[in-house]
Design an enzyme around this catalytic site. Structure first.
Site, PDB file in Angstrom:
ATOM      1  CB  SER A 143      57.823  70.671  87.915  1.00 55.46           C
ATOM      2  OG  SER A 143      58.998  69.880  87.837  1.00 55.46           O
ATOM      3  CE1 TYR A 156      57.092  68.663  93.153  1.00 51.66           C
ATOM      4  CE2 TYR A 156      58.121  68.028  91.075  1.00 51.66           C
ATOM      5  CZ  TYR A 156      57.841  68.982  92.031  1.00 51.66           C
ATOM      6  OH  TYR A 156      58.297  70.269  91.863  1.00 51.66           O
ATOM      7  CE  LYS A 160      55.051  70.975  91.074  1.00 51.74           C
ATOM      8  NZ  LYS A 160      54.668  72.299  91.607  1.00 51.74           N
TER       9      LYS A 160
END
Length: 272
Positions: A143, A156, A160
């Site tokens: 991401s 998150y 990533k």
């Protein structure tokens, strides 16, 4: 399309998180390009529908459980005797807030999917590909959050960033076997994860995909008026899966972001 023009003709691919969004779009595109696709997901009904629509097969797979990922790879070997492409696409997000209120148990759950799931996929795909002796392509969904701050929650973003790191190290190890390992970092693609994030950030529970797409098109890329699509990411995955297209590319993070992470559009006036 003639078979000779199909970039994945007679290849076998596994796509985790293949039941919807980026995974489903990639499953369709891989199939159009000649691949046999195994859709690996926890969403059984949606996964079966995708698999049936493309002439592939579905396997229940919780990527946080190594045995499930190993079983998906074993299914490919039993059915087709080979594995050419592993797309580690499954992922999740959290309703995150301040680091000071972080729930470590929830972070561990996210890491078990987003990081451990990728490790499981690389591990078992590599074993199968080395045994097959034909090399292969392993692709992992990262991401833009893994590239810069302010684009995702702490956990998150951590997950990533970890993916980008392990892609480089495993590319280093597996290159001698002809196995390429790369990642894709989407940005501004209105998947369920992104739409839910916008609902939280904007405090608007009923925000829909079309509205999020409009916001991204206006503010989320250098290509004004254009948001990303799941098909954009699927095309990137096809490029990395194809030996003809990307046979000398490994350890690379292909950023599909409309230029967002390259520059700030708020300073465009300096070019006038």
């Amino acid at each position: 399309m003639a078979n000779s023009d199909k970039r994945l003709f007679e290849k076998v691919a596994i796509i985790t998180g293949g039941a919807r969004g980026i995974g489903a779009a990639t499953a369709r595109l891989f199939t159009e390009n000649g691949a046999y696709v195994i859709v690996a997901d926890i969403l059984e009904n949606e996964g079966i529908l995708v698999a049936e629509s493309i002439g592939g097969c579905y396997v229940h797979c919780d990527v946080s459980k190594e045995a499930d990922v190993e079983a998906a790879v074993e299914l490919a070997m039993r059915r087709k005797g080979r594995l050419d492409v592993m797309f580690n696409n499954a992922g999740m997000s959290l309703n995150e807030g301040s680091i000071m209120g972080m729930d470590v148990d929830m972070v561990n759950k996210l890491v078990s999917v987003n990081v451990n799931g990728v490790l499981h996929g690389i591990k078992h795909a590599a074993k199968a590909m080395i045994k097959g002796g034909r090399g292969g392509s392993i692709i992992c969904t990262s991401s833009s959050s893994g590239l810069m701050g302010g684009l995702g929650g702490h956990a998150y973003t951590l997950s990533k960033g970890a993916i980008n790191g392990v892609v480089r190290t495993t590319a280093c190890e597996l290159g001698s076997h002809g196995i390429r390992v790369n990642s894709i970092s989407p940005h501004g693609v209105p998947t369920d994860i992104l739409v839910n994030a916008y609902r939280k950030f904007l405090n608007h529970d009923k925000l829909n995909v079309a509205e999020v797409t409009d916001i991204i098109a206006e503010k989320g890329s250098l290509l004004t008026g254009r948001a990303g699509t799941v098909e954009d990411v699927a095309q990137a995955a096809l490029f990395l899966a194809s030996q003809e297209s990307s046979g000398f590319i490994t350890g690379h993070n292909l950023v599909v972001d409309g230029g967002y992470t390259s520059a700030t559009s708020t300073m465009r006036f300096i070019y006038n």
